[in-house]
Design an enzyme around this catalytic site. Structure first.
Site, PDB file in Angstrom:
ATOM      1  N   HIS A  97       0.844  -1.209   0.000  1.00  0.00           N
ATOM      2  CA  HIS A  97       0.000   0.000   0.000  1.00  0.00           C
ATOM      3  C   HIS A  97       0.871   1.247   0.000  1.00  0.00           C
ATOM      4  O   HIS A  97       2.057   1.199   0.304  1.00  0.00           O
ATOM      5  CB  HIS A  97      -0.920   0.013   1.237  1.00  0.00           C
ATOM      6  CG  HIS A  97      -0.187   0.092   2.544  1.00  0.00           C
ATOM      7  ND1 HIS A  97       0.512  -0.973   3.081  1.00  0.00           N
ATOM      8  CD2 HIS A  97      -0.024   1.116   3.418  1.00  0.00           C
ATOM      9  CE1 HIS A  97       1.059  -0.612   4.230  1.00  0.00           C
ATOM     10  NE2 HIS A  97       0.761   0.654   4.466  1.00  0.00           N
ATOM     11  N   ARG A 264       5.735   5.805  14.079  1.00  0.00           N
ATOM     12  CA  ARG A 264       5.476   6.310  12.727  1.00  0.00           C
ATOM     13  C   ARG A 264       4.927   7.738  12.751  1.00  0.00           C
ATOM     14  O   ARG A 264       4.068   8.067  13.567  1.00  0.00           O
ATOM     15  CB  ARG A 264       4.450   5.395  12.052  1.00  0.00           C
ATOM     16  CG  ARG A 264       4.237   5.737  10.603  1.00  0.00           C
ATOM     17  CD  ARG A 264       3.273   4.790   9.976  1.00  0.00           C
ATOM     18  NE  ARG A 264       1.935   5.351  10.053  1.00  0.00           N
ATOM     19  CZ  ARG A 264       0.905   4.869   9.368  1.00  0.00           C
ATOM     20  NH1 ARG A 264       1.059   3.802   8.609  1.00  0.00           N
ATOM     21  NH2 ARG A 264      -0.271   5.421   9.459  1.00  0.00           N
TER      22      ARG A 264
HETATM   23  C1  SIN Z   1       3.272   1.146   7.879  1.00  0.00           C
HETATM   24  O1  SIN Z   1       2.967   0.747   6.773  1.00  0.00           O
HETATM   25  O2  SIN Z   1       2.740   2.133   8.333  1.00  0.00           O
HETATM   26  C2  SIN Z   1       4.267   0.441   8.769  1.00  0.00           C
HETATM   27  C3  SIN Z   1       5.269  -0.378   8.058  1.00  0.00           C
HETATM   28  C4  SIN Z   1       6.077  -1.225   8.990  1.00  0.00           C
HETATM   29  O3  SIN Z   1       5.720  -1.394  10.164  1.00  0.00           O
HETATM   30  O4  SIN Z   1       7.103  -1.740   8.556  1.00  0.00           O
END
Ligand code: SIN
Length: 280
Positions: A97, A264
């Site tokens: 995504h 994040r």
């Molecule tokens: C994400 O797609 O937001 C996180 C990706 C990950 O945890 O590696």
């Protein structure tokens, strides 16, 4: 400013060495930003970032914003903590995504800071959407430029109990966001195939899911061919940043029995401009 750029793979990705991101100023930031635009995803090792320092760094990339459906940390709502406990088999974001394609102004950049990582596994895969567009035949490029996709957020997709608990109001469906299938990158001017897998990109505008599925599935297979990918292996202190306008990603759920904790932050983007709209 002097730093080293070590490409990770042929299509995209680079590790940047010799930088402490907490000390980056205007000129250094401009150089790092141009490396990100060139490589699509970059990472820095051994960074020492408090949540405040991480947010200060993130704000240099643009407006930090809140995820529309997922609650962040109580003390730092702009930071989403992605936790997978050792005894939890369910992944998070373990599908291809591009972030927030389900909103009218999807995130430009995502950054992920590794706080706790498994001894083995838990890498994130990336794939080049500009590379995917470039490798379409001219006929498919012309057709794709006329299509638009309808995208939504699946609040009920399988997630660990801990992550699911951070989604408010799981029963209310999300609104659909409609975007051009071929987007023009506002900074590099390069066209990219702008699509995610079926959890987000549901159908083409004006078509049913059943009609759309075969072509969407083919486009995803095309965009994620091994030669268009790279991966980041995380260690505590690794900071990764990617450009959602030109890159897909997927978190590998291959570390059952070990814990992984990532922080994040996403940076607000602009409305998506299509290749077909460039002369208007
Ligand atoms: C994400 O797609 O937001 C996180 C990706 C990950 O945890 O590696």
């Amino acid at each position: 400013m002097s730093f080293e750029i070590m490409p990770i793979a042929g299509a995209l990705g680079a590790e940047i060495r010799g930088i402490d991101v907490a000390g980056l100023d205007g000129e250094g930031m401009a150089e790092v930003r141009s490396a990100l635009l060139r490589y699509g995803v970059i990472c820095f090792r051994d960074q020492d970032l408090s949540p405040e320092g991480y947010l200060d760094f993130a704000r240099q990339w643009g407006e930090v914003h809140l995820h529309p459906y997922l609650r962040g940390l109580d003390e730092f709502p702009e930071i989403i903590e992605i936790i997978r406990e050792a005894d939890d088999p369910t992944g998070f974001a373990d599908h291809w995504h591009t972030d927030q394609i389900f909103t009218p102004r999807p995130a430009n950049f995502t950054m992920l800071f590794a706080r706790e990582t498994p001894a083995a596994g838990g890498d994130t895969m990336f794939a080049s959407l500009t590379g995917a567009y470039d490798r379409l035949s001219p006929g498919m490029q012309r057709m794709a430029a006329r299509l638009r996709t309808c995208n939504s957020y699946d609040k009920k997709a399988p997630r660990s109990a801990r992550m699911a608990a951070r989604i408010a109001d799981r029963e209310t469906p999300t609104q659909e966001a409609v975007h051009p299938l071929v987007r023009l990158h506002p900074e590099t001017g390069r066209p990219a195939l702008y699509v995610s897998d079926e959890r987000s990109t549901r159908r083409f505008d004006g078509m049913s899911e059943e009609e759309s599925r075969p072509l969407l599935a083919w486009l995803m297979r095309h965009a994620t061919r091994p030669e268009l990918t790279c991966r980041i292996r995380w260690e505590p202190g690794t900071l990764g940043i990617w450009d959602n306008r030109s890159v897909l990603h997927s978190a590998l759920n291959d570390y059952y029995g070990q814990r992984r904790v990532m922080h994040r932050i996403t940076i607000r983007g602009e409305p998506v401009r299509g290749l077909a709209e460039q002369s208007h």
